[in-house]
Write a protein that holds these residues in place. Structure first.
Motif, mmCIF file in Angstrom:
data_model
loop_
_atom_site.group_PDB
_atom_site.id
_atom_site.type_symbol
_atom_site.label_atom_id
_atom_site.label_comp_id
_atom_site.label_asym_id
_atom_site.label_seq_id
_atom_site.Cartn_x
_atom_site.Cartn_y
_atom_site.Cartn_z
ATOM 1 N N VAL A 177 -9.054 10.061 -2.216
ATOM 2 C CA VAL A 177 -8.102 9.054 -1.741
ATOM 3 C C VAL A 177 -8.574 7.667 -2.134
ATOM 4 O O VAL A 177 -9.780 7.387 -2.165
ATOM 5 N N GLN A 178 -7.634 6.788 -2.432
ATOM 6 C CA GLN A 178 -7.896 5.351 -2.556
ATOM 7 C C GLN A 178 -7.289 4.675 -1.335
ATOM 8 O O GLN A 178 -6.107 4.877 -1.032
ATOM 9 N N VAL A 204 -3.094 -4.157 11.828
ATOM 10 C CA VAL A 204 -3.840 -3.506 10.753
ATOM 11 C C VAL A 204 -2.857 -2.801 9.831
ATOM 12 O O VAL A 204 -2.024 -2.010 10.280
ATOM 13 N N LEU A 205 -2.971 -3.094 8.541
ATOM 14 C CA LEU A 205 -2.091 -2.521 7.528
ATOM 15 C C LEU A 205 -2.901 -1.586 6.637
ATOM 16 O O LEU A 205 -3.915 -1.987 6.053
ATOM 17 N N TYR A 206 -2.457 -0.331 6.551
ATOM 18 C CA TYR A 206 -3.136 0.677 5.731
ATOM 19 C C TYR A 206 -2.318 0.907 4.458
ATOM 20 O O TYR A 206 -1.122 1.202 4.525
ATOM 21 N N CYS A 207 -2.979 0.792 3.305
ATOM 22 C CA CYS A 207 -2.347 1.036 2.005
ATOM 23 C C CYS A 207 -3.133 2.155 1.329
ATOM 24 O O CYS A 207 -4.294 1.952 0.939
ATOM 25 N N ALA A 236 9.696 4.562 -1.369
ATOM 26 C CA ALA A 236 8.989 4.405 -2.641
ATOM 27 C C ALA A 236 7.799 3.486 -2.414
ATOM 28 O O ALA A 236 7.957 2.366 -1.916
ATOM 29 N N ILE A 237 6.601 3.961 -2.760
ATOM 30 C CA ILE A 237 5.378 3.194 -2.522
ATOM 31 C C ILE A 237 4.525 3.221 -3.786
ATOM 32 O O ILE A 237 4.143 4.296 -4.259
ATOM 33 N N ASP A 238 4.233 2.052 -4.327
ATOM 34 C CA ASP A 238 3.318 1.933 -5.456
ATOM 35 C C ASP A 238 1.982 1.417 -4.951
ATOM 36 O O ASP A 238 1.930 0.405 -4.237
ATOM 37 N N VAL A 239 0.905 2.108 -5.304
ATOM 38 C CA VAL A 239 -0.446 1.686 -4.949
ATOM 39 C C VAL A 239 -1.245 1.575 -6.242
ATOM 40 O O VAL A 239 -1.359 2.556 -6.991
ATOM 41 N N ASN A 240 -1.765 0.384 -6.514
ATOM 42 C CA ASN A 240 -2.490 0.155 -7.760
ATOM 43 C C ASN A 240 -3.816 -0.535 -7.489
ATOM 44 O O ASN A 240 -3.860 -1.597 -6.855
ATOM 45 N N THR A 292 0.003 -3.216 -3.428
ATOM 46 C CA THR A 292 0.887 -2.197 -2.869
ATOM 47 C C THR A 292 2.287 -2.778 -2.776
ATOM 48 O O THR A 292 2.463 -3.911 -2.308
ATOM 49 N N LEU A 293 3.266 -2.015 -3.236
ATOM 50 C CA LEU A 293 4.664 -2.419 -3.151
ATOM 51 C C LEU A 293 5.435 -1.318 -2.440
ATOM 52 O O LEU A 293 5.383 -0.154 -2.836
ATOM 53 N N LEU A 294 6.151 -1.691 -1.373
ATOM 54 C CA LEU A 294 6.905 -0.751 -0.561
ATOM 55 C C LEU A 294 8.387 -1.081 -0.658
ATOM 56 O O LEU A 294 8.793 -2.216 -0.402
ATOM 57 N N ARG A 295 9.209 -0.064 -1.052
ATOM 58 C CA ARG A 295 10.643 -0.264 -1.227
ATOM 59 C C ARG A 295 11.431 0.781 -0.439
ATOM 60 O O ARG A 295 10.971 1.901 -0.247
#
Length: 262
Positions: free
Chosen positions: A52-53, A88-91, A149-153, A161-164
């Motif tokens: 996991v990242q 707290v935000l988890y990505c 849709a979640i992009d994690v880079n 992180t982009l959440l749509r």
């Protein structure tokens, strides 16, 4: 300018207390279990997360703002210095797990339950990218999940992180570059959720260390989506906010245990 090491030390203190209190939340003799989901899928427990990242960003907000997200739960936001609450935000990018790969973003508020001595992160919203992760989280723990849709880079020190939503409108995005960091030993995560009207407390046993740094170089932006999570992000004033602490691990490994009703 404040020393980066001092900044990280102070920020770590925000979350340290709930991780360091007693062993009453640690499983001592929990047998392996399986739950059958509503679609017939078998879900092993604890769920194992092998590769996991994970980036965790900690923000401060006004206590009354955090309390808005806890209405109807019976939980109370934990008050920090100057009357601030902790968001707290988890990505997370789950690459190898017992329920397959998926991405996740978790919006949580550090809270306490009456009669319970140890605070935990109440999960306000927990979007994921797969149906099985959504179903398991909602049916077993009562997590407020939805498919998005979640992009994690992650690229070296850079992370985003982009959440749509389902209409491809942005709910929120976090982007930045990790600065000077210090190693942090594994620390278990405790969560609160609501399942069939009851508060559930859950242990996530973290097996890997992380690196902690100040969050000044990160910024969170709230999008224009009409999704309820967008409103929750605005309620706790995350639009344009910068975290006080960033913790990062790759690889991150953990065990998600069944919760217990309080």
């Amino acid at each position: 300018m404040a020393d980066p090491g001092d900044l990280v030390t102070r920020a770590l203190g925000i979350l340290a207390e709930d991780h360091m209190k007693g062993d009453e939340t640690r499983p001592t003799d929990l047998p392996l279990q399986r739950r059958v989901l509503s679609d017939g899928t078998e879900c092993p427990l604890p769920i194992r997360y092998f590769d996991v990242q994970c980036l965790v960003a900690t923000f401060l907000t006004d206590l009354d703002r955090a309390a808005e997200l806890l209405k109807g739960t019976g939980l109370l936001a934990v008050s920090q210095e100057a009357g601030k609450a902790v968001v707290v935000l988890y990505c997370i990018e789950y690459r190898i797990t017992d329920i397959g790969p998926y991405n996740e973003v978790g919006l949580t508020v550090l809270a306490e339950a009456p009669g319970d001595p140890t605070p935990a992160n109440y999960v306000v919203n927990l979007p994921v990218t797969t149906a099985v992760a959504n179903r398991a989280g909602r049916e077993i723990w009562g997590y407020n999940k939805f498919v998005a849709a979640i992009d994690v880079n992650g690229d070296g020190k850079k992370f985003s992180t982009l959440l749509r939503d389902t209409e491809n409108e942005m709910i929120g995005a976090l982007e930045g570059r990790r600065g000077v960091s210090v190693p942090v030993p594994p620390a278990d995560i405790l969560t609160f959720s609501l399942l069939k009207g009851r508060v559930i407390k859950t242990l996530i046993r973290v097996l890997t260390p992380s690196c902690a740094s100040g969050g000044d170089s990160f910024v969170f932006k709230v999008g224009t989506s009409n999704h309820p999570m967008t409103n929750n992000l605005r309620t706790v004033a995350l639009d344009g906010a910068r975290p006080v602490l960033v913790q990062y691990a790759d690889p991150f490994q953990a065990l998600l245990f069944p919760g217990r009703a309080l």
